[in-house]
Structures are given as structure tokens and as C-alpha cells.
Design an enzyme around this catalytic site. Structure first.
Site, short mmCIF file in Angstrom:
data_model
loop_
_atom_site.label_atom_id
_atom_site.label_comp_id
_atom_site.label_asym_id
_atom_site.label_seq_id
_atom_site.Cartn_x
_atom_site.Cartn_y
_atom_site.Cartn_z
N HIS A 75 0.83 -1.21 0.00
CA HIS A 75 0.00 0.00 0.00
C HIS A 75 0.87 1.26 0.00
CE1 HIS A 75 -2.37 3.10 2.32
NE2 HIS A 75 -3.14 2.89 1.28
N GLU A 78 2.01 1.87 -3.42
CA GLU A 78 0.92 2.43 -4.22
C GLU A 78 0.93 3.96 -4.14
OE1 GLU A 78 -3.46 3.70 -3.43
OE2 GLU A 78 -3.19 1.59 -2.85
N HIS A 79 1.10 4.49 -2.93
CA HIS A 79 1.17 5.95 -2.76
C HIS A 79 2.38 6.53 -3.49
CE1 HIS A 79 -1.70 7.07 0.67
NE2 HIS A 79 -1.96 5.79 0.41
N GLU A 155 -3.69 8.01 7.33
CA GLU A 155 -4.77 7.21 6.74
C GLU A 155 -5.13 6.05 7.66
OE1 GLU A 155 -5.67 4.56 2.70
OE2 GLU A 155 -3.89 5.85 2.80
#
Length: 458
Positions: A75, A78-79, A155
Site C-alpha cells: 500500500h 501504491e502511494h 490514513e
């Protein structure tokens, strides 16, 4: 992470136009696929109703492929994929999408990571060039990696730490998977996210991001031959990485020895909830016919106000304000069948569980009536007939299925498998897989003492 239901996915693709719709709206053409010389699989789904196209690139790597101790790395990367390349500095890709009136996003799950843009059709070649460039050309520096790690931590706070139900789901999954990496949260564990570095991200990127570990899905107003030409001119120039294994090998779960229970108490809880997750086969790992039967079973038990659980817990005996069930078939390895209920005020978890157990036992002991069986099959198809209007959703369905080990043929034959499900098959999967020994039951309750302490502080 983008959750999506496997059952609606396949139905929408192959029951695309009811007779009444066919007179006014042409159905999208059936999808086709081809593979470039470097191993990139390309899927083209034609839909010429509007001059718009969605491009999705799916990498066959997700949180379950992370090195132990590095949770959240998929993840995090991904950022970081938006931080630019030597050819296209940070922000240029996104600004180009906005300038042409499009939109973009990305997502990570246990088994895959995806990036997509929806833009005018004449911009597809440009989007392909951008995506092909960042497939292997990403440049990362500490000055943009470390602040992005803080973004991911925030997040986590927003989605998990400050969301009691999400915390319950996190704890249930950790208890359901004793050995398999599905027990790790996709977003990662907070204390491990804090330690992720630029070197970690680059190593993961270089290990998994390559055309022979990816699927390109193009859905919209396109010509397949032109898509092939553009794909060869852009993605086709990216070399394959022969070091990436053809199959992912992960630790697997031992046979469950008994039911497990977890409780999450939080002062912010206003509505207590009970959830039960069962360890069940996915569409990829199931024996022939089992996954389709689990689809039907989920619809029968918890698919709407006519479902068995809803009628038993909410309508006939008002023990709960809500009750539902779901089967997550889209997974590379064994997956989950979940049941959820929210007890009414004054009703104990034990009362609700007793009712749930009774409904399951009845289905496991007695074949479902032909009327209920046909109703559920029809619902699985009918709820998806109109969903094909969203080309991005269609791209997600194909990408998710292919990235978790299914084939185009598997997808195309899904409606036939649903039609073929019998009452006896539904009874058998309920008996075999909804065995409480295979389950984790989670309770979400209000931490009254903590709530009172908070009141005193305020």
C-alpha cells in the site's frame, strides 16, 4: 483497498442487456484478450456508448506478498507510484488527467495493486505512455518518501484507529488466519508502517513491478486493433523480469482446531455488533461447483430483506436491527464467508448467535426450497444486469478475477455455474464450510468506563 462483490461481477458481464434494455441501449461487446511478447496480458472491453475509456493496470502483488515485518509495504508503494519518473516529474501524470477532464485513483488489496484513469477516448495512448513509464521508471527520494509515510500513518488513524468497526474486522482477520498473510491488514500494522523506508519501497518495486507480472484492462470506446498497436508501442517496450516466479507460494492455514472469539471495546461504539467470519475456499481454490454454491448460499442467508437471516432476526423475531451475509470469492487463497448482525437494545449477543446458529443449521440439514433457490439465483443475476453501465466497474471485475488466478473462461462460464447450483449443493457447502470450528466470532461493544472518563475530561 477497494472491496467488491464477486457475485455481481460475473453476472453483470454476461447478462448485460435485458430484452427491454436491448431496444434502447446497445450492450458492450464481449471482452477479448491478448498477451504482449513481454508477458503483459491485455484485456479489451468495448463500450461505444460514450467517447470515454478506462485504463487499469493490475499488478499481481498485494499485502499478502510482503516480507514479514514489512506490513503495509504494498500500500505504501501504491502511494509512492505518484512521485514521478525521470521522464515525467511528480505531479505531471495527475495534472494531465485533470487537464483533459478525467479522473484517476489507485487501490491495494491482499492479492493485487491497481492504478486507473478514466479519460476521453482520444487520450488513451497518452495514458498508456505514462503508465508504461512508471512501471519501471519510478524515482524515489527521502524528501518525498518520508512525508508520504506520514500520510499513510494518518490514513491508518482515520480508517482503522478511529473506526471501531474497522478495528473489529482487523482483529477478526488476525484471528482467522493463524499462518496465512491474509491475517495482516492491507494497510499494515501501525508500528511496522512507521519503520518503512525508501529502500524497502524500491526493493519491493523492483521485485514485483514488471509487465510479466501485470494485467492491462482497457474498457470503453476503443478499437481492439488500435489498443494492441498502442500497447505494443508503450508497454511493449518495457522488458520482462524473468526473476518473477510464475506462481505465488504462500504459507497456508492449518486445519482449524476450534472456534475463536475476539472482543473490541471502544467508548465511541453506539451500536453493538456481532460478526462471524468462516474460513472458506475462494473461487480459485474451491472444488468444482463449491464457489458458485457459496455465492448462492450468501444470497440465501443474507442478501436483502427476504434473506433467511434478515427474516429470522429482524422480521419474525425482532432481535436485531440488521443482519447480512457475504462471500468474498475473489482471492488467490482461501477466503472468508461473513455474517453480521446488530442486536436491538436489550438483546444479548448470545440470543442473536443462537438465532444465527439455528438458521445455519436449518440450511445445512434441509435442502432449500426450489422457490427460494430460484429467487436467489435470479437476484444474483438481476442485481447485476444494470451494473454494466459503469465501464470502470467492468474493468475492476475482470482485473480482480484475473489477478487472483482465474481465467477468461472461468469468468465467462460463471452464469452457467450459478444456474447449475442445486439445493443439495447449497446444503452441502453450508454443512461443510459453515462449521463453527472454522470460524472467528467478533463482538463490538461500548467501553462504558472509558466513555465516562472521556466525559469527565471534557
Amino acid at each position: 483497498m477497494l472491496p467488491h462483490r464477486f457475485v455481481a461481477a460475473f453476472a453483470a458481464l454476461f447478462f448485460l442487456a435485458a430484452p427491454a434494455l436491448a431496444e434502447t441501449t446497445p450492450a458492450p461487446a464481449g471482452p477479448g484478450t491478448f498477451t504482449l511478447a513481454n508477458g503483459l496480458q491485455v484485456v479489451v472491453i468495448q463500450d461505444h456508448r460514450t467517447p470515454v475509456v478506462t485504463q487499469m493496470v493490475w499488478y499481481k502483488v498485494g499485502s499478502a506478498d510482503e516480507t514479514p515485518g514489512k506490513s503495509g509495504l504494498a500500500h505504501f508503494l501504491e502511494h509512492l507510484m505518484f512521485k514521478g519518473t525521470a521522464k515525467h516529474p511528480a505531479g505531471e501524470f495527475s495534472q494531465t488527467v485533470l487537464r483533459v477532464g478525467g479522473n484517476e485513483n489507485a487501490f491495494t488489496s491482499f492479492d493485487y495493486t491497481g492504478f486507473f484513469q478514466t479519460v476521453p477516448s482520444d487520450q488513451l495512448g497518452n495514458m498508456m505512455e505514462f503508465e508504461a513509464d512508471r512501471m519501471t521508471g519510478l524515482i524515489l527520494k527521502d524528501e518525498n518518501v518520508l512525508p508520504e509515510r506520514d500520510v499513510v500513518l494518518e490514513e491508518y488513524n482515520m480508517r482503522v484507529a478511529n473506526n471501531p468497526e474497522a478495528r473489529l474486522d482487523e482483529q477478526i482477520m488476525a484471528a482467522l488466519y493463524l499462518n496465512h498473510p491474509y491475517g495482516r491488514p492491507v494497510i499494515g500494522w501501525h508500528h511496522e508502517i512507521e519503520k518503512l523506508t525508501r529502500a524497502d519501497a524500491l526493493a519491493f518495486y523492483r521485485r514485483f513491478y514488471a509487465p510479466n507480472n501485470a494485467i492491462l484492462v482497457i474498457a470503453g470506446d476503443v478499437d481492439p486493433d488500435k489498443v494492441r498497436t498502442m500497447a505494443e508501442q508503450t508497454f511493449g517496450k518495457v522488458p520482462a523480469d524473468p526473476s518473477i516466479p510464475a506462481h505465488r507460494i504462500r504459507p497456508q492455514e492449518p486445519q482449524p482446531a476450534g472456534p475463536r472469539m475476539v472482543t473490541v471495546a471502544d467508548p465511541r461504539v453506539e451500536q453493538p455488533t456481532v460478526k462471524r467470519y468462516y474460513l472458506v475456499p475462494s473461487a480459485t481454490t474451491a472444488a468444482p461447483g463449491e464457489s458458485a454454491a457459496l455465492d448462492v448460499l450468501a444470497q440465501l442467508l443474507g442478501g436483502g430483506s427476504n434473506s433467511y437471516l434478515y427474516r429470522a432476526l429482524v422480521v419474525d423475531h425482532p432481535l436485531a436491527v440488521a443482519a447480512s451475509a457475504a462471500y468474498q470469492g475473489t482471492a488467490l487463497d482461501p477466503s472468508q464467508f461473513s455474517i453480521s448482525a446488530m442486536p436491538k437494545s436489550g438483546v444479548s449477543f448470545a440470543q442473536v448467535e443462537q438465532a444465527i446458529n439455528g438458521v445455519i443449521a436449518k440450511v445445512a440439514e434441509n435442502p432449500t426450497s426450489s422457490e427460494d433457490l430460484e429467487r436467489c439465483k435470479t437476484q444474483l443475476i438481476a442485481e447485476a444486469v444494470y451494473a454494466h453501465d459503469n465501464q470502470a466497474t467492468m474493468a475492476r471485475w475482470y482485473g480482480g478475477a484475473l489477478a487472483t488466478g482465474l481465467s477468461m473462461q472461468d469468468i465467462k462460464t460463471w452464469p452457467d455455474r450459478i444456474r447449475a447450483v442445486t439445493a443439495e449443493q447449497v446444503r452441502q457447502v453450508a454443512q461443510k464450510w459453515l462449521n463453527k470450528k472454522r470460524s472467528v466470532t467478533g463482538y463490538l461493544i461500548k467501553d462504558v468506563a472509558a466513555a465516562k472518563r472521556e466525559e469527565k475530561r471534557s
